[in-house]
Design an enzyme around this catalytic site. Sequence first.
Site, PDB file in Angstrom:
ATOM      1  N   ASP A  82       0.886  -1.208   0.021  1.00  0.00           N
ATOM      2  CA  ASP A  82       0.337  -0.014   0.099  1.00  0.00           C
ATOM      3  C   ASP A  82       0.923   1.181  -0.090  1.00  0.00           C
ATOM      4  O   ASP A  82       1.871   1.507   0.798  1.00  0.00           O
ATOM      5  CB  ASP A  82      -0.871  -0.026   1.220  1.00  0.00           C
ATOM      6  CG  ASP A  82      -1.818   0.861   1.352  1.00  0.00           C
ATOM      7  OD1 ASP A  82      -2.426   1.355   0.059  1.00  0.00           O
ATOM      8  OD2 ASP A  82      -2.415   1.371   2.512  1.00  0.00           O
ATOM      9  N   GLU A 134      -2.601   5.937  -8.123  1.00  0.00           N
ATOM     10  CA  GLU A 134      -3.505   7.025  -7.626  1.00  0.00           C
ATOM     11  C   GLU A 134      -3.568   8.149  -8.530  1.00  0.00           C
ATOM     12  O   GLU A 134      -2.237   8.865  -8.764  1.00  0.00           O
ATOM     13  CB  GLU A 134      -3.022   7.326  -6.115  1.00  0.00           C
ATOM     14  CG  GLU A 134      -4.104   8.329  -5.528  1.00  0.00           C
ATOM     15  CD  GLU A 134      -3.965   8.493  -3.889  1.00  0.00           C
ATOM     16  OE1 GLU A 134      -3.638   7.657  -3.248  1.00  0.00           O
ATOM     17  OE2 GLU A 134      -4.059   9.593  -3.511  1.00  0.00           O
ATOM     18  N   HIS A 201      -9.427   5.427  -0.613  1.00  0.00           N
ATOM     19  CA  HIS A 201      -8.635   5.260   0.574  1.00  0.00           C
ATOM     20  C   HIS A 201      -9.288   6.157   1.437  1.00  0.00           C
ATOM     21  O   HIS A 201     -10.286   6.866   1.239  1.00  0.00           O
ATOM     22  CB  HIS A 201      -7.235   5.796   0.041  1.00  0.00           C
ATOM     23  CG  HIS A 201      -6.418   4.973  -0.733  1.00  0.00           C
ATOM     24  ND1 HIS A 201      -5.147   4.684  -0.323  1.00  0.00           N
ATOM     25  CD2 HIS A 201      -6.759   4.505  -1.845  1.00  0.00           C
ATOM     26  CE1 HIS A 201      -4.524   3.871  -1.281  1.00  0.00           C
ATOM     27  NE2 HIS A 201      -5.353   3.813  -2.289  1.00  0.00           N
ATOM     28  N   ASN A 223     -10.029   0.766   1.477  1.00  0.00           N
ATOM     29  CA  ASN A 223      -8.947   0.621   2.448  1.00  0.00           C
ATOM     30  C   ASN A 223      -9.278   1.225   3.811  1.00  0.00           C
ATOM     31  O   ASN A 223      -9.728   2.302   3.916  1.00  0.00           O
ATOM     32  CB  ASN A 223      -7.715   1.625   1.845  1.00  0.00           C
ATOM     33  CG  ASN A 223      -7.124   1.108   0.788  1.00  0.00           C
ATOM     34  OD1 ASN A 223      -7.620  -0.025   0.009  1.00  0.00           O
ATOM     35  ND2 ASN A 223      -6.024   1.773   0.356  1.00  0.00           N
TER      36      ASN A 223
HETATM   37  P1  13P Z   1      -7.507   5.065   6.911  1.00  0.00           P
HETATM   38  O1  13P Z   1      -6.364   4.906   8.117  1.00  0.00           O
HETATM   39  O2  13P Z   1      -8.306   6.339   6.949  1.00  0.00           O
HETATM   40  O3  13P Z   1      -8.822   3.711   7.129  1.00  0.00           O
HETATM   41  O4  13P Z   1      -7.174   4.949   5.673  1.00  0.00           O
HETATM   42  C1  13P Z   1      -6.544   3.667   5.129  1.00  0.00           C
HETATM   43  C2  13P Z   1      -5.975   3.686   3.913  1.00  0.00           C
HETATM   44  O5  13P Z   1      -6.457   4.365   2.708  1.00  0.00           O
HETATM   45  C3  13P Z   1      -4.604   2.938   3.562  1.00  0.00           C
HETATM   46  O6  13P Z   1      -4.185   3.007   2.083  1.00  0.00           O
END
Ligand code: 13P
Length: 275
Positions: A82, A134, A201, A223
């Site tokens: 990620d 992205e 995200h 995510n």
């Molecule tokens: P959060 O921490 O807001 O759940 O976002 C996670 C994310 O987008 C990881 O790429």
Amino acid sequence: MSLVTMRELLPAARKQKRAVGAFNIANYETARAVILASEREKSPVIIQLYMRLFNSDKAYDLAGALIRMAERCTQPVALHLDHGESLEQVERALGWGYTSVMLDGSRLPYEENVRQTRLAADKAHAAGASAEGEIGHVAMGDETALTDPDEAAAFAAASGVDALAVSIGTAHGYYKSEPKLDIDRCRTIAERLPDVPLVLHGGSGTPLDQVRRAIENGIAKINVATEFQHTFLTATNAELAKLDGKFVPVDKFMDPVTEECAAHIARLIRFFSGR
Ligand code: 13P
């Protein structure tokens, strides 16, 4: 044996107007919680690790366990880097057995984002893995830049990604005030890219009615990191308080914490898949 790439998961999800949860794990227990939830809900999952774990031996060592866990799971599981911040990280992840990578060039000038993401996607595809990019920028403690639909269409074609993260009003981490997602923007992007699964995200704390509308308008991967890892910390704290200084073997100590985390993930899986 059900270690898969995101290509086996996301196009079908997008067609069926559901989303696959992608959960940021950081240790064995958080990973185990995601697998337990996947088994219990009979649903695919994406296990992902933040880029910084790929700068040490953490993501390497965890890969050994994650691959075994994914292969043993009866449901499809993808293992994903990620917010990869360099091509070196992408190469490392692919070499270590991760089946999917994100090169996050969202803060780079457009042409440079395309160039780096294309290289990452080519490397991923050559390794039989999938790639995410992205366009626009989902705030990570900095400023949000909402995704322009024309740019999204051009970026997806030029970069060759399998999934595209878009910025429609979410942010990473907890919100200071309730976000308002730009669902019209999401719909327009989805109309321009009918075959590209979109990624949301910043899932933590995003109002669920808005998440639902985003899923109905092209979001196929969501995510979640902060609220999930916070559950791990809160549950650990509660178990420590119960111990009151007494000893318990660490594996037994972690079991109720893992269960609490698995229940959290199971709730999200049900919601994302429209159940
Ligand atoms: P959060 O921490 O807001 O759940 O976002 C996670 C994310 O987008 C990881 O790429």
